[in-house]
Scaffold this motif. Structure first.
Motif, short mmCIF file in Angstrom:
data_model
loop_
_atom_site.label_atom_id
_atom_site.label_comp_id
_atom_site.label_asym_id
_atom_site.label_seq_id
_atom_site.Cartn_x
_atom_site.Cartn_y
_atom_site.Cartn_z
N LYS A 1 0.83 -1.21 0.00
CA LYS A 1 0.00 0.00 0.00
C LYS A 1 0.86 1.25 0.00
O LYS A 1 0.56 2.23 -0.69
N MET A 2 1.94 1.22 0.81
CA MET A 2 2.84 2.37 0.85
C MET A 2 3.47 2.62 -0.51
O MET A 2 3.65 3.74 -0.93
N ARG A 3 3.82 1.51 -1.21
CA ARG A 3 4.41 1.64 -2.53
C ARG A 3 3.43 2.29 -3.50
O ARG A 3 3.79 3.14 -4.31
N SER A 4 2.16 1.89 -3.40
CA SER A 4 1.14 2.48 -4.27
C SER A 4 0.99 3.97 -3.99
O SER A 4 0.83 4.77 -4.91
N VAL A 5 1.06 4.32 -2.72
CA VAL A 5 0.97 5.73 -2.34
C VAL A 5 2.15 6.49 -2.91
O VAL A 5 2.01 7.58 -3.47
N LEU A 6 3.35 5.91 -2.80
CA LEU A 6 4.55 6.56 -3.34
C LEU A 6 4.42 6.79 -4.84
O LEU A 6 4.77 7.85 -5.34
N ALA A 7 3.94 5.76 -5.54
CA ALA A 7 3.85 5.85 -6.99
C ALA A 7 2.78 6.84 -7.44
O ALA A 7 2.92 7.51 -8.46
N ALA A 8 1.71 6.98 -6.65
CA ALA A 8 0.57 7.80 -7.06
C ALA A 8 0.70 9.27 -6.63
O ALA A 8 0.16 10.15 -7.29
N CYS A 9 1.37 9.50 -5.51
CA CYS A 9 1.36 10.84 -4.92
C CYS A 9 2.67 11.58 -5.11
O CYS A 9 3.27 12.07 -4.17
N THR A 10 3.15 11.63 -6.33
CA THR A 10 4.40 12.35 -6.60
C THR A 10 4.21 13.42 -7.68
O THR A 10 5.06 13.64 -8.51
N ARG A 11 3.04 14.04 -7.62
CA ARG A 11 2.75 15.05 -8.64
C ARG A 11 3.71 16.23 -8.55
O ARG A 11 4.09 16.81 -9.55
N ASN A 12 4.10 16.60 -7.34
CA ASN A 12 5.09 17.66 -7.17
C ASN A 12 5.96 17.35 -5.96
O ASN A 12 5.67 16.43 -5.20
N LYS A 13 7.03 18.11 -5.81
CA LYS A 13 8.01 17.82 -4.76
C LYS A 13 7.42 17.95 -3.36
O LYS A 13 7.78 17.20 -2.45
N PHE A 14 6.50 18.91 -3.17
CA PHE A 14 5.94 19.11 -1.83
C PHE A 14 5.08 17.92 -1.43
O PHE A 14 5.16 17.43 -0.30
N VAL A 15 4.27 17.43 -2.37
CA VAL A 15 3.45 16.24 -2.10
C VAL A 15 4.38 15.06 -1.83
O VAL A 15 4.15 14.26 -0.90
N GLY A 16 5.45 14.94 -2.63
CA GLY A 16 6.42 13.87 -2.41
C GLY A 16 7.06 13.95 -1.04
O GLY A 16 7.30 12.93 -0.39
N LEU A 17 7.34 15.18 -0.59
CA LEU A 17 7.92 15.39 0.75
C LEU A 17 7.00 14.84 1.84
O LEU A 17 7.44 14.12 2.74
N ILE A 18 5.72 15.17 1.74
CA ILE A 18 4.75 14.71 2.74
C ILE A 18 4.61 13.19 2.69
O ILE A 18 4.63 12.51 3.72
N VAL A 19 4.50 12.65 1.46
CA VAL A 19 4.34 11.20 1.30
C VAL A 19 5.57 10.47 1.82
O VAL A 19 5.46 9.46 2.53
N GLY A 20 6.76 10.97 1.48
CA GLY A 20 7.99 10.35 1.95
C GLY A 20 8.08 10.34 3.46
O GLY A 20 8.53 9.36 4.08
N THR A 21 7.64 11.43 4.08
CA THR A 21 7.63 11.51 5.56
C THR A 21 6.70 10.48 6.16
O THR A 21 7.07 9.74 7.08
N LEU A 22 5.48 10.39 5.63
CA LEU A 22 4.48 9.47 6.19
C LEU A 22 4.87 8.01 5.97
O LEU A 22 4.76 7.18 6.88
N VAL A 23 5.35 7.69 4.76
CA VAL A 23 5.73 6.31 4.46
C VAL A 23 6.88 5.86 5.35
O VAL A 23 6.85 4.76 5.91
N THR A 24 7.88 6.71 5.52
CA THR A 24 9.03 6.35 6.36
C THR A 24 8.62 6.25 7.82
O THR A 24 9.12 5.38 8.56
N ALA A 25 7.71 7.12 8.26
CA ALA A 25 7.22 7.04 9.64
C ALA A 25 6.49 5.72 9.88
O ALA A 25 6.56 5.15 10.97
N VAL A 26 5.83 5.21 8.85
CA VAL A 26 5.09 3.95 8.99
C VAL A 26 6.04 2.75 8.98
O VAL A 26 5.96 1.88 9.84
N ILE A 27 6.95 2.69 7.99
CA ILE A 27 7.82 1.51 7.88
C ILE A 27 9.08 1.64 8.72
O ILE A 27 9.89 0.70 8.78
N GLN A 28 9.28 2.80 9.38
CA GLN A 28 10.35 2.97 10.37
C GLN A 28 11.75 2.76 9.80
O GLN A 28 12.63 2.27 10.49
N SER A 29 11.96 3.15 8.54
CA SER A 29 13.29 2.98 7.97
C SER A 29 13.47 3.90 6.76
O SER A 29 12.83 3.69 5.73
N SER A 30 14.33 4.91 6.92
CA SER A 30 14.61 5.79 5.79
C SER A 30 15.40 5.03 4.73
O SER A 30 15.27 5.29 3.53
#
Length: 567
Positions: free
Chosen positions: A34-63
């Motif tokens: 699911k996180m991968r799908s979010v990463l692939a879908a929510c990269t329309r711009n850098k700011f959205v990517g920043l938020i998505v990257g923060t949330l995904v890493t917070a969930v999987i606990q590994s940068s």
């Protein structure tokens, strides 16, 4: 240093690292797809990517897991470099959540998590529950390991040589170097932060040097993605380099800020930790541990917001450092997977799907060429069909081998359920390639024996092939997009083709009785119609593969072993 202290430190570190790895892997298995799908879908711009990257890493606990996943996506061309930048920056912020969790000092309740996790594993057979149990168990083990390290380090206070050595560590450059080396070795910035928090809470190191070690571990966290990108495409190497550049620039600016404003920064941190008790159980200073966790968060947030406006320049710098374009992959080589693939469990299946779709397109184009050769009696095109069929067979072997390897990885649960279907899709596409080869054989026979179809027979074949082409197009689209949008059309087309096959066979018999076609052409016509009907069946199987994902992992293991033996 006594053996008891050494064993306590090593045992605690081992449990801490194991717990963190178990928790991270469990989270990635449960939420990775699911996180991968979010990463692939929510990269329309850098700011959205920043938020998505923060949330995904917070969930999987590994940068590291996030950045390696992004590098793998860029390598497989599932994401471009500009889209990757925002996610990489977000991963830097998201990874600080682990430090904040460690600062909660949940040692007292850690055994509860361990017991809960063990019970979930022992008494549940559901894969989803067992994967979730890894998260719970890992969380408990992590805090038990941290408590063991803390207890062992308590003994270090009575050793003047150790205390003097650690207290003499004041050089900022040395602190950054220590943080880099520890993180590069452990392959986890969160683990380094945990160790620094224990050292600071035991007052074995001061806050200033702890902050510089944090900067070093930020740079060290880039090593995993850099290693993963070495054999990847140039954009994958650039993505890993962007991560390194961001953290080096951030470390330099933060180091200067700490050098000139250390007292003010510590005062700001004190504001946030004023209600945390200075001395907790066993002499551990929870306030200092919280200060380290907060500093890690604030420094990384400052670093990200500092470089965010200049990400375009950083991308250009990475392109200067890794110049040129990749060599174009010719048709006779794998494009998205191979022996030099960037392996990331969460990216492995998407890469395989991209290669399978490519194989499908090549097989379908070969079928088109085979029919064109047949209608035009073109021997040269028939030879080209044979050539392409060799490559399709090679792709079948290579992709199947890759899927067997992927089956050994620790995959997200959604991908694990999908893997069995992919073996069947590859087989169906290969069979379509075999039918194209059959058509080429028919062409050679017709040219050599001067056989032709009747006008009515050729018209019927063209109509049936048009329906087959339409079904194959819908099937590959349905498989690639995992969408049931064209399911109704596929079912209708398959019914039409099945009905047409029977009708055409009857028409063929009538023409034979009326002597409107030769027995030789009639035999080829009958075989050709049967081949097209089977091609449609294989196309339908490809479409239905997305509806047949098995949850039985034992069944999947057996399928993988069977394929491996065939190879």
């Amino acid at each position: 240093m006594s053996a008891e202290i050494v064993l306590g430190l090593l045992g605690g570190l081992g449990l801490f690292l194991y717990g963190m790895q178990m928790m991270s892997d469990g989270l990635e298995k449960v939420a990775g797809a699911k996180m991968r799908s979010v990463l692939a879908a929510c990269t329309r711009n850098k700011f959205v990517g920043l938020i998505v990257g923060t949330l995904v890493t917070a969930v999987i606990q590994s940068s590291s897991a996030t950045t390696v996943l992004v590098v793998s996506f860029v390598n497989a061309r599932l994401m471009n470099l500009s889209q990757a930048v925002g996610i990489i920056l977000g991963a830097n912020i998201g990874t600080t959540i682990t430090g904040q969790l460690l600062a909660l000092n949940l040692t007292a309740v850690a055994p509860i998590f361990v017991v809960a996790g063990v019970c979930m594993i022992m008494f549940s057979k559901k894969p989803s529950v067992r994967k979730s149990a890894e998260v719970v168990l890992g969380f408990g083990i992590l805090f038990i390991g941290m408590d063991m390290m803390s207890g062992a380090m308590e003994g270090l206070k009575s050793m003047p040589a150790v205390v003097d050595t650690l207290s003499s560590l004041k050089n900022p450059v040395m602190g950054i170097l220590v943080g880099f080396i520890i993180t590069a070795v452990l392959q986890s910035s969160s683990a380094t932060i945990g160790i620094v928090m224990v050292l600071a809470s035991q007052e074995l190191i001061g806050l200033p040097i702890a902050f510089y070690i944090i900067l070093g571990c930020n740079i060290g966290s880039c090593v995993t993605a850099l290693l993963a990108s070495l054999n990847g495409k140039k954009d994958a190497r650039r993505a890993a380099l962007v991560h390194l550049i961001v953290n080096i620039v951030g470390a330099i600016v933060n180091a200067l800020m700490l050098w000139f404003f250390m007292d003010e920064i510590i005062e700001i941190l004190n504001f946030f930790t004023r209600n945390v008790p200075n001395i907790a159980v066993n002499g551990v200073n929870d306030k200092l541990a919280k200060d380290v966790a907060n500093a890690n968060t604030f420094l990384k947030m400052f670093q990200v917001f500092l470089v965010f406006p200049f990400t375009g320049w950083i991308v250009k710098l990475s392109e200067l450092l890794v110049p040129g374009d990749d060599e174009k992959v010719d048709r006779q080589h794998l494009k998205y997977i191979g022996e030099h693939t960037v392996y990331s469990p969460a990216a492995a299946v998407p890469q395989a799907i991209r290669e399978i779709i490519r194989m499908g397109k090549i097989a379908f184009e070969n079928l088109d060429m085979a029919m064109e050769a047949l209608f035009n009696m073109d021997i040269d095109k028939a030879e080209k069909v044979y050539e392409n069929e060799h490559f399709i067979n090679y792709m079948n072997e290579a992709i199947t081998k890759y899927l067997v390897q992927v089956n050994q990885l620790s995959l997200p649960m959604g991908d694990r359920k999908m893997l069995g279907a992919l073996f069947h899709v590859v087989s169906d596409i290969e069979r379509i390639g075999d039918h194209a080869e059959n058509l080429a054989d028919f062409t050679k026979t017709m040219v050599e024996d001067d056989i032709t179809f009747s006008e009515a027979g050729e018209k019927e074949l063209r109509e049936m092939f048009t329906l087959t082409q339409e079904l194959l197009g819908y099937s590959l689209e349905m498989f690639g997009e995992k969408s049931e949008e064209h399911l109704k059309e596929i079912l209708e087309l398959e019914d039409k083709i099945d009905t047409m096959e029977k009708q055409l066979q009857r028409n063929h018999v009538k023409r034979l009785t009326k002597d409107e076609c030769s027995p030789e052409s009639g035999m080829i016509f009958s075989d050709l119609v049967s081949n097209l009907e089977r091609v449609a069946d294989h196309g339908t199987n490809i479409a239905f593969s997305i509806l047949e994902e098995s949850e039985d992992e034992n069944e999947l293991e057996q399928a993988a072993l069977a394929d491996k033996e065939e190879l």
